[in-house]
Scaffold this motif. Structure first.
Motif, PDB file in Angstrom:
ATOM      1  N   VAL A  28       1.055  -1.373   0.388  1.00 59.40           N
ATOM      2  CA  VAL A  28       0.106   0.260   0.253  1.00 59.40           C
ATOM      3  C   VAL A  28       0.880   1.119  -0.442  1.00 59.40           C
ATOM      4  CG1 VAL A  28      -1.943   1.161   1.172  1.00 59.40           C
ATOM      5  CG2 VAL A  28      -1.808  -0.761   1.370  1.00 59.40           C
ATOM      6  N   LEU A  29       2.065   1.268   1.024  1.00 60.77           N
ATOM      7  CA  LEU A  29       2.282   2.587   0.702  1.00 60.77           C
ATOM      8  C   LEU A  29       3.397   2.296  -0.107  1.00 60.77           C
ATOM      9  CD1 LEU A  29       4.160   4.403   2.744  1.00 60.77           C
ATOM     10  CD2 LEU A  29       6.259   2.193   2.856  1.00 60.77           C
ATOM     11  N   LEU A  30       4.149   1.802  -1.432  1.00 58.23           N
ATOM     12  CA  LEU A  30       4.395   2.048  -1.985  1.00 58.23           C
ATOM     13  C   LEU A  30       3.448   2.792  -3.603  1.00 58.23           C
ATOM     14  CD1 LEU A  30       7.262   0.951  -4.318  1.00 58.23           C
ATOM     15  CD2 LEU A  30       5.628  -1.478  -5.257  1.00 58.23           C
ATOM     16  N   TYR A  31       1.993   2.276  -3.219  1.00 58.50           N
ATOM     17  CA  TYR A  31       1.730   2.317  -4.008  1.00 58.50           C
ATOM     18  C   TYR A  31       1.309   3.763  -4.621  1.00 58.50           C
ATOM     19  CZ  TYR A  31       0.447  -1.658  -7.045  1.00 58.50           C
ATOM     20  OH  TYR A  31       0.495  -3.181  -7.985  1.00 58.50           O
ATOM     21  N   LYS A  32       0.695   4.247  -2.992  1.00 54.98           N
ATOM     22  CA  LYS A  32       0.387   5.054  -2.206  1.00 54.98           C
ATOM     23  C   LYS A  32       1.740   6.579  -2.888  1.00 54.98           C
ATOM     24  CE  LYS A  32      -2.824   5.420   1.373  1.00 54.98           C
ATOM     25  NZ  LYS A  32      -3.947   6.352   0.662  1.00 54.98           N
ATOM     26  N   MET A  33       2.802   5.682  -2.992  1.00 54.76           N
ATOM     27  CA  MET A  33       4.070   6.571  -3.739  1.00 54.76           C
ATOM     28  C   MET A  33       3.964   6.795  -4.628  1.00 54.76           C
ATOM     29  SD  MET A  33       6.084   8.140  -0.851  1.00 54.76           S
ATOM     30  CE  MET A  33       7.190   8.205  -1.459  1.00 54.76           C
ATOM     31  N   ILE A  34       3.465   6.406  -5.151  1.00 50.43           N
ATOM     32  CA  ILE A  34       3.706   5.665  -6.931  1.00 50.43           C
ATOM     33  C   ILE A  34       2.350   7.097  -6.718  1.00 50.43           C
ATOM     34  CG2 ILE A  34       3.006   5.163  -9.420  1.00 50.43           C
ATOM     35  CD1 ILE A  34       4.474   1.979  -7.786  1.00 50.43           C
ATOM     36  N   LYS A  35       1.093   6.964  -6.793  1.00 47.56           N
ATOM     37  CA  LYS A  35       0.364   7.889  -6.899  1.00 47.56           C
ATOM     38  C   LYS A  35       0.326   9.176  -6.825  1.00 47.56           C
ATOM     39  CE  LYS A  35      -4.725   8.235  -6.856  1.00 47.56           C
ATOM     40  NZ  LYS A  35      -5.951   7.868  -6.156  1.00 47.56           N
ATOM     41  N   ILE A  36       0.974   9.393  -5.222  1.00 47.60           N
ATOM     42  CA  ILE A  36       1.693  10.910  -4.992  1.00 47.60           C
ATOM     43  C   ILE A  36       2.553  11.273  -6.270  1.00 47.60           C
ATOM     44  CG2 ILE A  36       3.210  12.447  -3.245  1.00 47.60           C
ATOM     45  CD1 ILE A  36       1.856  10.448  -1.176  1.00 47.60           C
ATOM     46  N   LYS A  37       4.117  10.709  -6.814  1.00 50.05           N
ATOM     47  CA  LYS A  37       5.068  10.850  -7.674  1.00 50.05           C
ATOM     48  C   LYS A  37       3.892  11.392  -9.189  1.00 50.05           C
ATOM     49  CE  LYS A  37       8.201   9.029 -10.308  1.00 50.05           C
ATOM     50  NZ  LYS A  37       9.506  10.557 -10.596  1.00 50.05           N
ATOM     51  N   LYS A  38       3.314  11.263  -9.191  1.00 52.37           N
ATOM     52  CA  LYS A  38       2.426  11.322  -9.880  1.00 52.37           C
ATOM     53  C   LYS A  38       2.032  13.049 -10.466  1.00 52.37           C
ATOM     54  CE  LYS A  38       0.167   7.097 -11.884  1.00 52.37           C
ATOM     55  NZ  LYS A  38      -1.195   6.828 -12.115  1.00 52.37           N
ATOM     56  N   ASN A  39       1.719  13.851  -9.235  1.00 51.67           N
ATOM     57  CA  ASN A  39       1.198  15.191  -8.701  1.00 51.67           C
ATOM     58  C   ASN A  39       2.374  15.383  -8.233  1.00 51.67           C
ATOM     59  OD1 ASN A  39      -0.752  14.495  -9.323  1.00 51.67           O
ATOM     60  ND2 ASN A  39      -1.835  13.512  -7.425  1.00 51.67           N
ATOM     61  N   TYR A  40       3.582  15.002  -8.207  1.00 48.64           N
ATOM     62  CA  TYR A  40       5.421  15.792  -7.359  1.00 48.64           C
ATOM     63  C   TYR A  40       5.915  14.933  -8.721  1.00 48.64           C
ATOM     64  CZ  TYR A  40       2.080  17.371  -3.499  1.00 48.64           C
ATOM     65  OH  TYR A  40       1.614  18.148  -3.049  1.00 48.64           O
ATOM     66  N   PRO A  41       6.529  15.504  -9.398  1.00 47.71           N
ATOM     67  CA  PRO A  41       7.640  14.624 -10.373  1.00 47.71           C
ATOM     68  C   PRO A  41       8.754  14.991  -9.734  1.00 47.71           C
ATOM     69  CG  PRO A  41       5.885  16.298 -11.413  1.00 47.71           C
ATOM     70  CD  PRO A  41       5.773  16.919 -10.238  1.00 47.71           C
ATOM     71  N   LYS A  42       9.080  15.627  -9.192  1.00 41.28           N
ATOM     72  CA  LYS A  42      10.419  15.634  -8.278  1.00 41.28           C
ATOM     73  C   LYS A  42      10.759  14.742  -7.511  1.00 41.28           C
ATOM     74  CE  LYS A  42      11.083  20.793  -8.820  1.00 41.28           C
ATOM     75  NZ  LYS A  42      11.523  22.658  -8.787  1.00 41.28           N
ATOM     76  N   ILE A  43      10.038  14.123  -7.439  1.00 40.31           N
ATOM     77  CA  ILE A  43       9.921  13.277  -6.254  1.00 40.31           C
ATOM     78  C   ILE A  43      10.699  11.464  -7.077  1.00 40.31           C
ATOM     79  CG2 ILE A  43       9.141  10.950  -4.914  1.00 40.31           C
ATOM     80  CD1 ILE A  43       6.932  13.293  -3.486  1.00 40.31           C
ATOM     81  N   GLN A  44      12.051  10.895  -6.351  1.00 39.42           N
ATOM     82  CA  GLN A  44      12.460   9.911  -6.860  1.00 39.42           C
ATOM     83  C   GLN A  44      12.175   9.203  -5.675  1.00 39.42           C
ATOM     84  OE1 GLN A  44      14.006  10.168  -9.560  1.00 39.42           O
ATOM     85  NE2 GLN A  44      13.536  12.316  -9.943  1.00 39.42           N
ATOM     86  N   ILE A  45      11.456   7.818  -6.343  1.00 40.65           N
ATOM     87  CA  ILE A  45      11.011   6.593  -5.523  1.00 40.65           C
ATOM     88  C   ILE A  45      11.803   5.059  -5.770  1.00 40.65           C
ATOM     89  CG2 ILE A  45      10.139   5.237  -4.527  1.00 40.65           C
ATOM     90  CD1 ILE A  45       7.233   7.332  -5.807  1.00 40.65           C
ATOM     91  N   ARG A  46      12.346   4.868  -4.308  1.00 41.02           N
ATOM     92  CA  ARG A  46      13.286   3.397  -5.067  1.00 41.02           C
ATOM     93  C   ARG A  46      12.381   2.810  -4.027  1.00 41.02           C
ATOM     94  NH1 ARG A  46      19.065   2.682  -3.987  1.00 41.02           N
ATOM     95  NH2 ARG A  46      19.609   4.383  -2.483  1.00 41.02           N
ATOM     96  N   ALA A  47      13.226   0.927  -4.162  1.00 44.08           N
ATOM     97  CA  ALA A  47      12.330   0.034  -3.094  1.00 44.08           C
ATOM     98  C   ALA A  47      14.135  -1.050  -2.952  1.00 44.08           C
ATOM     99  CB  ALA A  47      11.380  -0.090  -3.360  1.00 44.08           C
ATOM    100  N   ILE A  48      13.779  -1.312  -1.475  1.00 39.49           N
ATOM    101  CA  ILE A  48      14.491  -2.580  -1.462  1.00 39.49           C
ATOM    102  C   ILE A  48      13.773  -3.550  -0.542  1.00 39.49           C
ATOM    103  CG2 ILE A  48      15.218  -1.150   0.906  1.00 39.49           C
ATOM    104  CD1 ILE A  48      17.598  -2.084   0.508  1.00 39.49           C
ATOM    105  N   HIS A  49      14.127  -5.196  -1.203  1.00 34.08           N
ATOM    106  CA  HIS A  49      13.491  -5.852  -0.982  1.00 34.08           C
ATOM    107  C   HIS A  49      14.301  -7.025  -0.630  1.00 34.08           C
ATOM    108  CE1 HIS A  49      11.052  -9.328  -0.380  1.00 34.08           C
ATOM    109  NE2 HIS A  49      11.370 -10.330  -1.251  1.00 34.08           N
TER     110      HIS A  49
END
Length: 447
Positions: A28-49
């Protein structure tokens, strides 16, 4: 989603690393951040598993996370934990997991985790089980610094049910870890057997747990602010804790100062019972006693009117090291550095051609050192030189054959003690290069 936006605006950061297990919370956290990134294009997201390698389906979970991140165009870091733990598995895996994550976390990047209100309540109940005080009952922090690196938990005031509702509404796929159903683990027992009963009886219980954790956290912060000022009067220049005036102070203040002093060492805080032992068995032990309390790989020791926090050293009392080639460095055990012949160190009588130079770390009996007229027990010499008991077997003792010559950097034996020769002895100079130094009180210290 509002909480995540608030965090982004508050921290004024554009780089985020998501701890992505593939479970519902991190998904849920990942998908919410992906959605927010659409409105804030400057945001850079990475994930670690992190693949823990403890489940037969661990590799399938890893493949699921790869697929989700590739589809969402989110860079994914993959790591494995190959160490097998037999005891305290959950705790040790958590520590290992965070070590790996923080090694990947960039300086300007914030780590985001999916911890929620239920996690907070579980942690609070576990702390009660352990008999924790206000610090333990502070629970999980919504924001926290580890050195210069920051971790944020945006869902900490949200129930897990709300995350599940959102995920089901968006038809998001996540991994179900069936080991979470195993109630042999304390946290799972609390999750499945305790919390449902408490929530049924008191629907507001989870939120009140969060409130309790927040109050304890604020109380702990306030106490630490006051202790930070007060402890300045008790910490010596070598970071030891001076307890000279503890007899005239209330026990509660003394134990609080001890706890705060230990917290500065960046180790897991010992129990209140152990703090009591330090207070009763070390500080108020007999003046000629040499008590110690072991905290994992460290020790709390007393010397004169101060407490010392030191790393536990291996016993090298019976070590014998020969120095056959004095033109080369002689490396010492226990990371004690090395000896080298040069023009800057300790001036000593040179050995004869037929004498074997050797280093030892223990000597008992009386000695006559240069500058003295009478022999004294070596224990008394150590005391006069302000060498604490735990360092006396870490200082290299120089011998020629079986003749004691010097405790390097501390004293030199009067050679006439074992030799009646009147000829002028040749000299040589030895330096001991190590992490041991002498402070203003002539006390040897490890750094």
């Amino acid at each position: 989603m509002y909480l995540i936006k608030k965090i982004i605006l508050k921290n004024k950061k554009n780089f985020f690393l998501i701890a992505y297990s593939g479970g519902i919370d991190s998904t849920v956290l990942l998908y919410k951040m992906i959605k927010i990134k659409k409105n804030y294009p400057k945001i850079q997201i990475r994930a670690i598993h992190i693949n823990h390698n403890i489940q037969s389906s661990s590799n399938q979970w890893e493949e699921h996370c790869i697929e989700v991140c590739q589809h969402s165009h989110v860079p994914l870091i993959l790591e494995k934990i190959n160490t097998k733990f037999k005891k305290n598995v959950e705790e040790k895996l958590r520590i290992e997991r965070y070590k790996i994550i923080f090694n990947h976390l960039m300086p300007d990047e914030i780590l985001l985790t999916g911890h929620h209100l239920n996690d907070q309540c579980e942690t609070l109940i576990l702390s009660l089980k352990r008999g924790s005080g206000p610090t333990g009952l502070s629970g999980i922090y919504s924001e926290r610094f580890f050195g210069q690196k920051k971790i944020v938990r945006p869902f900490l005031k949200i129930k897990k049910k709300e995350l599940e509702q959102w995920a089901n509404h968006k038809k998001i796929k996540w991994i179900e870890d069936f080991s979470n159903l195993n109630i042999n683990y304390d946290r799972n027992f609390i999750r499945h057997k305790i919390i449902p009963i408490l929530e049924k009886r008191w629907p507001f219980f989870l939120k009140n747990c969060s409130r309790t954790a927040m109050i304890c956290s604020e109380e702990t912060k306030l106490k630490n602010i006051l202790l930070k000022e007060k402890i300045k009067n008790f910490i010596n220049c070598d970071t030891s804790l001076n307890f000279s005036f503890f007899k005239n102070m209330k026990k509660e203040i003394c134990t609080a100062l001890i706890r705060y002093w230990i917290s500065l060492k960046n180790i897991k805080m010992p129990s209140y019972k152990l703090i009591e032992c330090i207070y009763n068995e070390i500080i108020f032990s007999k003046t000629d006693a040499n008590p110690k309390i072991i905290i994992k790989k460290n020790e709390i020791r007393r010397y004169k009117n101060s407490l010392y926090f030191i790393k536990t050293q291996k016993n090298i009392n019976n070590r014998l090291i020969f120095w056959h080639n004095q033109n080369k460095k002689l490396f010492l055990p226990n990371n004690l550095g090395y000896l080298i012949q040069n023009n800057k160190g300790f001036v000593l009588p040179a050995p004869k051609k037929n004498e074997l130079i050797n280093i030892r770390f223990q000597f008992e009996g009386k000695i006559l050192i240069i500058g003295r007229e009478k022999r004294r027990k070596i224990k008394k010499i150590w005391q006069e030189c302000n060498i604490p008991p735990w360092l006396r077997t870490q200082i290299p003792l120089l011998f020629y054959n079986n003749h004691f010559i010097s405790a390097i950097g501390v004293f030199v034996i009067n050679r006439e003690m074992y030799s009646r020769e009147t000829e002028i002895q040749k000299k040589w100079i030895i330096s001991w290069i190590s992490d041991i130094e002498i402070n203003s009180n002539n006390l040897f210290l490890f750094h």
